[in-house]
Design an enzyme around this catalytic site. Sequence first.
Site, PDB file in Angstrom:
ATOM      1  N   GLU A 151      -8.430  28.082  33.732  1.00 32.39           N
ATOM      2  CA  GLU A 151      -9.794  28.415  33.326  1.00 32.39           C
ATOM      3  C   GLU A 151     -10.742  28.248  34.511  1.00 32.39           C
ATOM      4  O   GLU A 151     -10.487  27.423  35.396  1.00 32.39           O
ATOM      5  CB  GLU A 151     -10.242  27.507  32.178  1.00 32.39           C
ATOM      6  CG  GLU A 151     -10.314  26.046  32.565  1.00 32.39           C
ATOM      7  CD  GLU A 151     -10.513  25.117  31.383  1.00 32.39           C
ATOM      8  OE1 GLU A 151     -11.587  24.509  31.301  1.00 32.39           O
ATOM      9  OE2 GLU A 151      -9.579  24.997  30.558  1.00 32.39           O
ATOM     10  N   LYS A 168     -13.590  26.948  36.905  1.00 32.17           N
ATOM     11  CA  LYS A 168     -14.258  25.651  37.085  1.00 32.17           C
ATOM     12  C   LYS A 168     -15.756  25.907  37.244  1.00 32.17           C
ATOM     13  O   LYS A 168     -16.206  26.363  38.289  1.00 32.17           O
ATOM     14  CB  LYS A 168     -13.702  24.915  38.300  1.00 32.17           C
ATOM     15  CG  LYS A 168     -14.273  23.516  38.479  1.00 32.17           C
ATOM     16  CD  LYS A 168     -13.608  22.816  39.663  1.00 32.17           C
ATOM     17  CE  LYS A 168     -14.150  21.402  39.817  1.00 32.17           C
ATOM     18  NZ  LYS A 168     -15.582  21.381  40.140  1.00 32.17           N
ATOM     19  N   CYS A 171     -36.738   4.215  67.719  1.00 31.20           N
ATOM     20  CA  CYS A 171     -37.222   2.939  68.271  1.00 31.20           C
ATOM     21  C   CYS A 171     -36.949   2.768  69.756  1.00 31.20           C
ATOM     22  O   CYS A 171     -37.434   1.809  70.362  1.00 31.20           O
ATOM     23  CB  CYS A 171     -36.620   1.765  67.502  1.00 31.20           C
ATOM     24  SG  CYS A 171     -34.848   1.508  67.775  1.00 31.20           S
TER      25      CYS A 171
END
Length: 704
Positions: A124, A126, A430
Amino acid sequence: MQDERPVDQLTEAEAATELARLAEAIEAANTAYHTHDAPQISDADYDALKLRNRAIEEQFPELRRSDSPSDRVGGALAEGFAKVRHEVRMLSLENAFDLAEVEDWIERIRRYLGHVGDLLFTAEPKIDGLSLSLRYEKGRLVQAATRGDGETGENVTENARTIADLPTELDGAPDLLEVRGEVYMSHEDFAALNGRQEAAGQRLFANPRNAAAGSLRQLDPAVTASRPLRFFAYAWGAHSEPLAATQHEAIARLAALGFATNPLTRLCTGPEELLAQHAEIERQRAALGYDIDGVVYKVDDLALQRRLGFRASTPRWAIAHKFAAQLAWTQLEGIDIQVGRTGALSPVARLKPVTVGGVVVANATLHNEDYIAGRDSKGQEIRGGKDIRVGDWVQVYRAGDVIPKVADVDLDRRPEGAARYRFPETCPECGSEAIREPGDSVRRCTGGLICPAQQVERLKHFVSRAAFDIEGLGAKQVEALWRDGWIRQPADIFELPNRYREGIQRLENREGWGRKSAENLFAAIEARRRIALHRLIFALGIRHVGETTATLLATHYGSWAAFEAAMTRAEVGAGPEWQDLLSIDGVGAVLATSLVTAFHQEAERAAVDALAAHLTVEDAEVRAPVASPVAGKIVVFTGTLEKMSRAEAKARAEALGAKVSGSVSARTDVVVAGPGAGSKAKQAAALGIETIDEDGWLRLIGDA
């Protein structure tokens, strides 16, 4: 993945480092996808991470982590919804990417069952949407819940009632029936919704899956009702009587009860028919009108499904055969560097917007500096050694969701004068040195808590749901308070009430705040001064320490005082505290080093001590004594277990009162050794410790 060193070439130390990296990356991806409905990597990248993690675990079973991503389902729960515990777990699926992997899955099923005859399977599509569980009692819908983490979901009952093709009453159903399926949005409805959003000056959705998930999880059901959601039923949970004897008959029964089921579901025999159906569904994919990302195969006989059972996080009787990724070419306009909570410098490609698989994308992950340079972390070539430069035409792919991956470079279209990209050796936030540790694939900022990017990301982590979960203080609020200088470290959060209560107007006058919300925030902060030990350990944001590891540490040490004292006395690589830390199943040298190092860094320790001064930390829960043959014994599992997963064996042992350790010592009582046991079995023999195989273990605990 093509940019990774083959698993069979990894040393044990390299494998441990790689498993730690993968656990961190997969946990972050799970949180982004399942909790925030905002995926940060493509489905294909996610699948590749999981696949590599599994391959390393199979090659080095003794290194399998207690917080292994192989055992995890879904993500943490979002704020705003009541919790619902699933009576039957909602699990994820194992993935296959080619015929060989499908054939291997079928062969494993045959071996497990001892079955030599024909097997029937259903195939089937998905559906790419949001999983939903619907509970019916006496034919009436009484509860709807999202999958959540597989054990606990979110109560979205009132929202689910607004979905047009979802029946609220069933005629002829069992007295109790949980129906499971996928909530999705069609392409046509998605385009119309985004059109309305744009006309109203509101945010556009990235794709139908995000639109469906965001719509179902609205706090106001009226908003959900205005969204065109749909539902396909494909499974069931708790039930008072069987639906049928086979999977395809059960799906037909669900259709007869009034549920929409996928018309492309077929019954197949063997891998050839499964592959043919996979090809047929992929051929029709573009014309379906809704998103799918593969085909799910299930053993049809429900009696065989019950015999096959489950692993820790996936059923043995089902697998998802994924589609190949979708590709497109576009131009790379720039490279940005993002700094994460642990200091990782992550390069992000800024692309000329391009449509890939029906979705417009403008960003892509570039992984790390080696990937940009055209090599993997071991120096081996990828993409034929082609580096990536600003201005290049690059091939990007996606397989279901947002930020894609740069797969290739077109050197024939490279602009004249395009310069090689120089990856920064200092943090762009930084200015601290950014270094690469041995065995690490990423460069990390050494600034720690002086780095503003790490500060704010750690604060976001600190207030996350699995950590302190302070109501009214989410990621956006933290970022705003940090930006204005109100908070810099976790301890500052607990000083907010005393510092600003007299001037509460300062907070209520901020955008998005009022007096009531400000007062509620202060009350929520006060309530979190009492915190469970495992939540505090997780909230510290120490690299490699996820939720599961934090719980293991809390259980092992029992109290904050004992944990803090052990980390203070511990020395990396030696001493009783170090050995005690390594004895915890799931704690390896990489994680232990990260943990001990954090407690010995001056700034880190000062932040921890400042936080602890505001808290009352609850001791870990102590389980009641269990009467069993292994109660109170220290057990070590090593090698490959064939009748249960390592996680299942560990859970069973702990439920029987045993303590599971990750290393062999003179204190070990029993070693359970499977194929490939290696050094731990030899060490046990040298120490005269009882060693048994898996069958012996099952006989010992009475499960034979």
